[in-house]
Design an enzyme around this catalytic site. Sequence first.
Site, mmCIF file in Angstrom:
data_model
loop_
_atom_site.group_PDB
_atom_site.id
_atom_site.type_symbol
_atom_site.label_atom_id
_atom_site.label_comp_id
_atom_site.label_asym_id
_atom_site.label_seq_id
_atom_site.Cartn_x
_atom_site.Cartn_y
_atom_site.Cartn_z
ATOM 1 N N CYS A 114 0.818 -1.229 0.000
ATOM 2 C CA CYS A 114 0.000 0.000 0.000
ATOM 3 C C CYS A 114 0.850 1.276 0.000
ATOM 4 O O CYS A 114 0.329 2.363 -0.256
ATOM 5 C CB CYS A 114 -0.948 0.005 1.194
ATOM 6 N N HIS A 254 -3.368 7.579 2.378
ATOM 7 C CA HIS A 254 -3.758 6.241 1.900
ATOM 8 C C HIS A 254 -5.120 5.919 2.506
ATOM 9 O O HIS A 254 -5.387 6.203 3.667
ATOM 10 C CB HIS A 254 -2.716 5.219 2.333
ATOM 11 N N ASN A 284 -10.118 0.080 0.154
ATOM 12 C CA ASN A 284 -8.661 0.197 0.116
ATOM 13 C C ASN A 284 -8.150 -0.351 -1.221
ATOM 14 O O ASN A 284 -8.189 -1.560 -1.451
ATOM 15 C CB ASN A 284 -8.082 -0.582 1.306
HETATM 16 C C1 LIG Z 1 -10.026 -4.915 10.187
HETATM 17 C C2 LIG Z 1 -10.656 -3.962 11.201
HETATM 18 C C3 LIG Z 1 -11.693 -3.108 10.530
HETATM 19 C C4 LIG Z 1 -11.309 -4.810 12.280
HETATM 20 O O1 LIG Z 1 -11.873 -3.946 13.236
HETATM 21 P P1 LIG Z 1 -11.673 -4.262 14.788
HETATM 22 O O2 LIG Z 1 -12.468 -3.297 15.522
HETATM 23 O O3 LIG Z 1 -10.192 -4.293 15.028
HETATM 24 O O4 LIG Z 1 -12.283 -5.679 14.891
HETATM 25 P P2 LIG Z 1 -11.604 -7.023 15.404
HETATM 26 O O5 LIG Z 1 -10.618 -7.538 14.400
HETATM 27 O O6 LIG Z 1 -11.142 -6.797 16.807
HETATM 28 O O7 LIG Z 1 -12.856 -7.964 15.388
HETATM 29 C C5 LIG Z 1 -13.950 -7.738 16.241
HETATM 30 C C6 LIG Z 1 -15.003 -8.769 15.922
HETATM 31 O O8 LIG Z 1 -15.587 -8.473 14.642
HETATM 32 C C7 LIG Z 1 -15.573 -9.647 13.844
HETATM 33 N N1 LIG Z 1 -15.475 -9.266 12.440
HETATM 34 C C8 LIG Z 1 -14.371 -9.142 11.664
HETATM 35 N N2 LIG Z 1 -14.718 -8.782 10.431
HETATM 36 C C9 LIG Z 1 -16.061 -8.673 10.415
HETATM 37 C C10 LIG Z 1 -16.998 -8.327 9.429
HETATM 38 N N3 LIG Z 1 -16.620 -8.005 8.162
HETATM 39 N N4 LIG Z 1 -18.296 -8.298 9.758
HETATM 40 C C11 LIG Z 1 -18.710 -8.616 11.001
HETATM 41 N N5 LIG Z 1 -17.858 -8.964 11.980
HETATM 42 C C12 LIG Z 1 -16.548 -8.980 11.698
HETATM 43 C C13 LIG Z 1 -14.374 -10.414 14.318
HETATM 44 O O9 LIG Z 1 -14.482 -11.767 13.994
HETATM 45 C C14 LIG Z 1 -14.436 -10.174 15.820
HETATM 46 O O10 LIG Z 1 -15.378 -11.049 16.363
HETATM 47 P P3 LIG Z 1 -15.077 -11.805 17.739
HETATM 48 O O11 LIG Z 1 -14.890 -10.713 18.747
HETATM 49 O O12 LIG Z 1 -16.294 -12.628 17.923
HETATM 50 O O13 LIG Z 1 -13.830 -12.589 17.477
HETATM 51 C C15 LIG Z 1 -9.571 -3.072 11.854
HETATM 52 O O14 LIG Z 1 -8.749 -3.849 12.683
HETATM 53 C C16 LIG Z 1 -8.733 -2.366 10.848
HETATM 54 O O15 LIG Z 1 -9.193 -1.552 10.094
HETATM 55 N N6 LIG Z 1 -7.411 -2.637 10.838
HETATM 56 C C17 LIG Z 1 -6.507 -2.032 9.899
HETATM 57 C C18 LIG Z 1 -6.611 -2.792 8.617
HETATM 58 C C19 LIG Z 1 -5.942 -2.070 7.505
HETATM 59 O O16 LIG Z 1 -6.035 -0.887 7.396
HETATM 60 N N7 LIG Z 1 -5.287 -2.846 6.648
HETATM 61 C C20 LIG Z 1 -4.682 -2.387 5.477
HETATM 62 C C21 LIG Z 1 -3.505 -1.554 5.766
HETATM 63 S S1 LIG Z 1 -2.781 -1.069 4.273
#
Ligand SMILES: CC(C)(COP(=O)(O)OP(=O)(O)OC[C@H]1O[C@@H](n2cnc3c(N)ncnc32)[C@H](O)[C@@H]1OP(=O)(O)O)[C@@H](O)C(=O)NCCC(=O)NCCS
Length: 327
Positions: A114, A254, A284
């Site tokens: 990215c 980004h 993204n």
């Molecule tokens: C991916 C992201 C949105 C997840 O949000 P979060 O608040 O951290 O959520 P978590 O990963 O802690 O997951 C929380 C719960 O939601 C669930 N969950 C994950 N994706 C889900 C979806 N699409 N829909 C519903 N539930 C979802 C998980 O399984 C978890 O459930 P659990 O508590 O029963 O295990 C967040 O971590 C994020 O944006 N991270 C950065 C990712 C990024 O930018 N990547 C690219 C960089 S270039």
Amino acid sequence: MAIRSILTGVGGYLPKRIVPNDELARRLETSDEWIRERTGIRQRHLAGATETAAYMGTRAAQAALAMANARPDDVDAIIVGTSTPDQAFPSTAARIQAELGVPGGFAFDLAAACSGFIYGLSVADGLIRAGNAKGVLIIGTEVYSRIMDWQDRGTCVLFGDGAGAVLLRAGEGTGPEHNKTDRGILSTHIHSQGSLGDILYVDGAVGRRELPGTLRMNGREVFRHAVTRLAEAVEEALAANNMTHDDVDWLVPHQANLRIIEAMGKRLHLPPERVVVTVDRHANTSAASIPLALAEAVADGRIQRGDMVLMEALGGGLTWGSALVRM
Ligand SMILES: CC(C)(COP(=O)(O)OP(=O)(O)OC[C@H]1O[C@@H](n2cnc3c(N)ncnc32)[C@H](O)[C@@H]1OP(=O)(O)O)[C@@H](O)C(=O)NCCC(=O)NCCS
């Protein structure tokens, strides 16, 4: 006198097919509400079979050349940031060179996930300042839909496909002491930390065919590092140019997650209308996200000639960096 890399054109390409969150929610255990609340994403564009990295990158580059009033023979280098090339080789950049009808110079791909566009700007600026190139296309073009695990709701809702491009041309500046008036790239800073490679990666490629080649991510860890590293990158860019947040007109970040974008806007004391956001509609698009956002804000007249634009990105590697550009 100093050579400056002036951003003379910018363009984008988005696949025709738009997929709203609800469409994903029909076949995955997720919801429009969850995706919007956690990420700000409402929809993404997904590429059809013929919309490859080279195809989309060519169209974005053509738009950038048209805006710059430039011809293919004004280009002597093409740098493509992509993690989803059409082929291992020739490079996507070489394929785009042929498609555009660029008669000479050199073309290569750059792998920084990215951060590919920021890395590309940094390399291109170095080439231009050293006198090794006069017109450089930097293209970010990605089809992450091809490396998604469409059963993994933690990743597949986050990404989209697309391409963006800019044309940098060598111009005259007055040197670092005039960073507040010169146009062009004022600074770039790029970083990587390979020891964090396993929090965001693709498990395989043509050299590891036994693996499926699918994106894997520890979202929480990536989020944590993104907020810290990007905050450092923003401060580093301002300090290197003897500037404060008051000097920045626009943040073009980004586009990974609206919460990360808003945190960076706050750090720069920028009102939300000075932060360019496309993640709601594009999701993204990795190396394509910054030039796509820039293209949109230039086309609709928000970003004007003379404006100070700060760009930042973080991606798999980990890689991250910033670019400060006066338009
Ligand atoms: C991916 C992201 C949105 C997840 O949000 P979060 O608040 O951290 O959520 P978590 O990963 O802690 O997951 C929380 C719960 O939601 C669930 N969950 C994950 N994706 C889900 C979806 N699409 N829909 C519903 N539930 C979802 C998980 O399984 C978890 O459930 P659990 O508590 O029963 O295990 C967040 O971590 C994020 O944006 N991270 C950065 C990712 C990024 O930018 N990547 C690219 C960089 S270039």
